[in-house]
Scaffold this motif. Structure first.
Motif, mmCIF file in Angstrom:
data_model
loop_
_atom_site.group_PDB
_atom_site.id
_atom_site.type_symbol
_atom_site.label_atom_id
_atom_site.label_comp_id
_atom_site.label_asym_id
_atom_site.label_seq_id
_atom_site.Cartn_x
_atom_site.Cartn_y
_atom_site.Cartn_z
ATOM 1 N N LEU A 78 2.862 -25.124 -11.070
ATOM 2 C CA LEU A 78 2.507 -24.184 -9.940
ATOM 3 C C LEU A 78 3.489 -23.263 -10.940
ATOM 4 O O LEU A 78 5.123 -24.274 -11.318
ATOM 5 N N VAL A 86 9.101 -23.356 -11.834
ATOM 6 C CA VAL A 86 8.120 -24.357 -11.331
ATOM 7 C C VAL A 86 7.995 -25.672 -10.485
ATOM 8 O O VAL A 86 8.989 -25.899 -10.153
ATOM 9 N N LEU A 87 6.843 -25.811 -9.661
ATOM 10 C CA LEU A 87 6.884 -25.879 -9.007
ATOM 11 C C LEU A 87 5.749 -27.402 -8.876
ATOM 12 O O LEU A 87 4.453 -27.341 -9.828
ATOM 13 N N GLU A 88 5.945 -29.171 -8.414
ATOM 14 C CA GLU A 88 4.921 -29.780 -9.160
ATOM 15 C C GLU A 88 4.586 -30.516 -7.941
ATOM 16 O O GLU A 88 5.665 -30.406 -7.199
#
Lengths: 219, 217
Positions: A78, A86-88
């Motif tokens: 995201l 930024v997200l994993e």
């Protein structure tokens, strides 16, 4: 994780992308001895907030991007561009977002094409198509150099390869060129060691550029 | 989906419960220390209000984060007949900036908890997890080091097992039959249906402690 540059096709003023350009680019990779290996596909979705009438839209992000990459199909990224985040996540985050009903996917794009091996480089050429309409929205190219994972250390060799590639492509007199945009990864809290989060941020960055180009053509 | 039952036990009997679980499961316990943040959507976001839980596992050398969404539970005559709750539950492991992401998306912190205790994970007709934990609240925002018990002297026991639309009745049966072994120490029921502590707990605990070879005071 090998370093990767993600390039996008910038048409010359007054021109648009078309499938003929995509074919020429693919032929050009083969002409410099790129060995075709197989297909690849990434997807990118725009999530927009579902707001009540009385909501003030400026209190919410206009959108965020959800990206799935072929290297890690069980992960999902995201990206909030404006907020530099930024997200994993595991790919199940998509189901959670669906259940929350607070943000919904409005537009989804596929990046798909063929990948080629060229010594220590792996090249991926792909078309950008809308899942809904299949119309060609753009052309992207991934340029991966396998021996190095440091963004800084790879800069010289990546730059040199990019120049060679641009020169090879220039012989075909196409109405446009590939552009490399370098996001400030530090702003996203990412280090110089390359990860798939870096790839997600690059996709988010070229998306911005592609939208701007499309809008300028329309205007 | 998951099958779930809950119960409570007095802290003084937790050691006996641990001995019993150890004997039943045949695996070692895992320490549990979870910081749980419950977030709710802001008033103007979403077609309806939504809730999501962020779990930070503080037992890991580098804390790991999970997003959990617990959906509606199964209803109807079929659901009433089984003694465990069947509900939708989706989890996703995420990077550590997840709290910032949900704040930016328009979610607000509703409450936070710290669960401290232990867990057993084992296979017994289904992949069952038993957690025994004291639930603590924070006096200051995110101050997990200064947490105090919500209900002193009482711990929460939860038995869960992942299930699917195809196998939930078998999973529910496995969970129910496992819970019967724990009946002398605690009663497990659907969440929200509290049945309190069981009167036989003290005697059962004393008996277990003597079998367990532990000195009883």
């Amino acid at each position: 994780m090998p370093i990767k540059w993600i390039l996008h096709w910038q048409p010359n003023a007054g021109h648009t992308v078309n499938s003929q350009i995509l074919a020429e680019v693919s032929q050009c990779v083969e002409s410099i001895n790129g060995v075709k290996e197989g297909k690849w596909k990434a997807t990118l979705s725009f999530y927009r907030p579902v707001l009540k009438e009385q909501a003030n839209p400026s209190e919410f992000p206009r959108d965020f991007l959800g990206i799935s990459l072929p290297e890690q199909p069980n992960k999902y990224y995201l990206v909030l561009r404006g907020q530099r985040l930024v997200l994993e996540a595991d790919s199940t985050i998509q189901t959670i977002m669906e259940k929350l009903q607070s943000y919904k996917t409005r537009v989804a794009l596929n990046f798909e094409g063929f990948q080629y091996q060229l010594g220590d480089f792996q090249l991926r050429v792909g078309k950008v198509v809308s899942i809904q309409s299949e119309s060609l929205r753009g052309i992207v190219m991934e340029m991966e150099y396998r021996p190095i994972s440091s963004w800084e250390k790879s800069h010289k060799i990546m730059g040199e390869f990019f120049d060679i590639w641009q020169e090879a492509l220039s012989k075909r007199s196409l109405a446009g060129h590939f552009v490399h945009m370098e996001p400030n990864f530090g702003e996203f809290g990412l280090s110089g060691q390359y990860t798939l989060q870096h790839t997600a941020v690059q996709y988010a960055t070229i998306m911005l550029q592609m939208i701007a180009t499309a809008q300028s053509v329309r205007n | 989906m998951e099958c779930v039952v809950q119960g409570i036990i007095e802290t003084q009997h937790v050691e006996a419960l641990e001995i019993l679980l150890q004997g039943l499961c045949g695996v070692h316990r895992e320490r549990l220390r979870i910081h749980e943040l419950c977030l709710k959507s802001g008033p103007n976001l979403g077609s309806e209000a939504s809730e999501v839980r962020l779990l930070c596992d503080l037992e890991q050398p580098e804390p790991t984060w999970t997003v959990r969404h617990v959906g509606g539970s199964m209803r109807g005559a079929g659901a009433d007949q089984i003694s465990v709750l069947v509900r939708t539950m989706v989890e996703s492991k995420v990077s550590k900036n997840v709290l910032r992401l949900f704040y930016l998306l328009g979610y607000k912190l509703d409450h936070e908890l710290l669960r401290v205790g232990f867990a057993f994970h084992f296979q017994r007709g289904a992949q069952i997890a038993v957690t025994v934990s004291s639930v603590n609240k924070m006096l200051k925002l995110h101050a997990t080091d200064e947490a105090v018990p919500v209900t002193p002297g009482i711990q929460l026991v939860e038995v869960t097992a992942p299930a699917s639309a195809e196998n939930y009745s078998e999973v529910a049966a496995s969970v129910s039959s496992f819970c019967e072994y724990l009946a002398p120490l605690l009663h497990l029921s659907k969440p929200g249906v509290s049945t309190g502590v069981v009167p036989t707990a003290a005697a059962a605990a004393a008996s277990l402690m003597s079998y367990g070879g532990t000195t009883i005071m």
